[in-house]
Design a protein around this motif. Sequence first.
Motif, PDB file in Angstrom:
ATOM      1  N   GLY A 196     -10.713   3.112  -2.520  1.00 18.58           N
ATOM      2  CA  GLY A 196      -9.489   2.827  -1.775  1.00 18.58           C
ATOM      3  C   GLY A 196      -9.278   3.978  -0.811  1.00 18.58           C
ATOM      4  O   GLY A 196      -9.474   5.131  -1.181  1.00 18.58           O
TER       5      GLY A 196
ATOM      6  N   LYS B 153       0.827  -1.208   0.000  1.00 18.03           N
ATOM      7  CA  LYS B 153       0.000   0.000   0.000  1.00 18.03           C
ATOM      8  C   LYS B 153       0.867   1.266   0.000  1.00 18.03           C
ATOM      9  O   LYS B 153       2.070   1.208   0.240  1.00 18.03           O
ATOM     10  CB  LYS B 153      -0.918  -0.009   1.226  1.00 18.03           C
TER      11      LYS B 153
ATOM     12  N   ASP C 289     -10.340  -1.011   1.493  1.00 12.32           N
ATOM     13  CA  ASP C 289     -10.843  -1.008   0.118  1.00 12.32           C
ATOM     14  C   ASP C 289     -12.292  -1.466   0.155  1.00 12.32           C
ATOM     15  O   ASP C 289     -12.615  -2.423   0.868  1.00 12.32           O
ATOM     16  CB  ASP C 289     -10.053  -1.997  -0.753  1.00 12.32           C
TER      17      ASP C 289
ATOM     18  N   GLU D  50     -12.671  -3.546  -6.708  1.00  8.61           N
ATOM     19  CA  GLU D  50     -12.435  -2.330  -5.921  1.00  8.61           C
ATOM     20  C   GLU D  50     -13.096  -1.095  -6.540  1.00  8.61           C
ATOM     21  O   GLU D  50     -12.845  -0.751  -7.679  1.00  8.61           O
ATOM     22  CB  GLU D  50     -10.916  -2.103  -5.818  1.00  8.61           C
TER      23      GLU D  50
HETATM   24 MG    MG Z   1      -6.526   1.131  -4.660  1.00  4.50          MG
END
Ligand code: MG
Length: 487
Positions: A413, A385, A402, A410
Amino acid sequence: MLVKVSKSKRTRIIDVLNSDQFESTVVVKGWIRTKRDSKNVVFIAMNDGSVIRNLQVVVDAGSVSEEILDKITTGACISVTGKITASQGKGQAVEVLAQEIEVLGEADPEKFPLQPKRHSLEFLREIAHLRPRTNTFGAIFRIRHAMIIAVHQFFTEKGFLNVHTPIITASDAEGAGETFVVTNIDLEKPPRGDDGQIDYSKDFFGKKTNLTVSGQLEGELAALALSEIYTFGPSFRAENSNTSRHLSEFWMIEPEMAFYDLEDNMDLAEEFVKHLVKYAMEHCREDLAFLNKRAEDEDKNKKQEDRRPMSLLESLEFVGNHDFKRISYTEAIEILKNSKPNKKKRFQFLIEDWGADLQSEHERYLVEKHFKKPVIIYNYPANIKAFYMRVNEDGKTVAAMDVLFPGIGEIIGGSQREERYTRLVEKMEKTGIHVDDLQWYLDTRKFGTAPHSGFGLGFERFLQFVTGMNNIRDVIPFPRTPGNAEF
Ligand code: MG
Ligand code: 4AD
């Protein structure tokens, strides 16, 4: 419903269709979808984009010259002056009896590419300049507008301030190195330093600049003064991903909130998307009913296992009214490791160890097969990340989250941000981000830092969910993808 109609000014088709002022004279303008000749009378279906339904215009023999009638072809633009009447035919309650027709723009029937039949979405992408004239894209762009309004309404009601963050920046907020350079250097003869490298200090801004990948870093500066803000702007990513969920230019909504921790952040994200979904169901009924039918028809040509488990309308209803499942990354990995497609080696990327990055096939398994509802995964491994996420007590995970949706994976985020100066500097050094370049960002941690959190909703990914469109290129008017920047 009583709608004002005017003899001289244009009345929108939606207002004519909703009108009960029979016998009033109106002027309507729009594009011809179809023309049908019958004995002594011609029926024109026209649309002006105000509503998915067409207006039926009835032309009695002799009321309009042959010369004009010849120019009334699919795609032409006309202005009709006529009387609102109760329709004799089925399919509509109201129609207009033409008194006068003016052709504003002809469309050569031999050359006009849109015929009154269903065209493939691939073909329509090639004529993106004309596809707003189809029912499908009219519906999508009206819904897109409604969702923009719903975004601003949601945050305004909560006291968030909308902040415009820069489009040209000198930073790569996500640190992924997928930026488009902005320059006005002479590309034939770039200024070079002693080392032979291009000398960007001679460029327009005196440094190397790019199109923003995210407004987050500037959003954080604003939140650490105004408490709750959101951005809604374009983001640009030079990822070479030719998928149905990636655009090189997309729109993102990024709220950023001082004093929010990860849980507050997840609560807001869930409330936000539910609000948008409910707003769509309330305000976009006709367009959604059309797209629902469209998705059903599309499914008829698919194998049973590829069909949607619920209709579009059912899935909107479901998401709007059910809690999302929240699990940690560690729990997600356990489920995936023991899942059938992993054991039978049906995933393209097999899940073996903790630390693996989740691919869209894994996200979709969790959402569509395992939990059968939207899922929020939180506390991801730090090293998959971005640098700005807050390190958890365990030292190996970060307070990331997420939001995963059916059919897409996704859509959001986000994270709690690293507000501790020393920790943030350490992390930047570890990930190769120059502290000097982000002095302004670090200043907020030096002066009056505060816990804060935020997230980014990919607007087009969300629109894919709401409209049921499988390809992200079909929910933005003019998609930008690798190799495509026409229109
Ligand atoms: Mg993302
Ligand atoms: O997960 P991402 O990269 O997060 C950020 O950019 C953070 N700065 C957000 C924040 O915390 N303020 O992107 C956020 C969302 C993704 O979940 C996805 O929905 C969308 O943006 N997105 C894309 N949409 C279309 N095409 C792309 N290439 C996208 N990349 C990300």
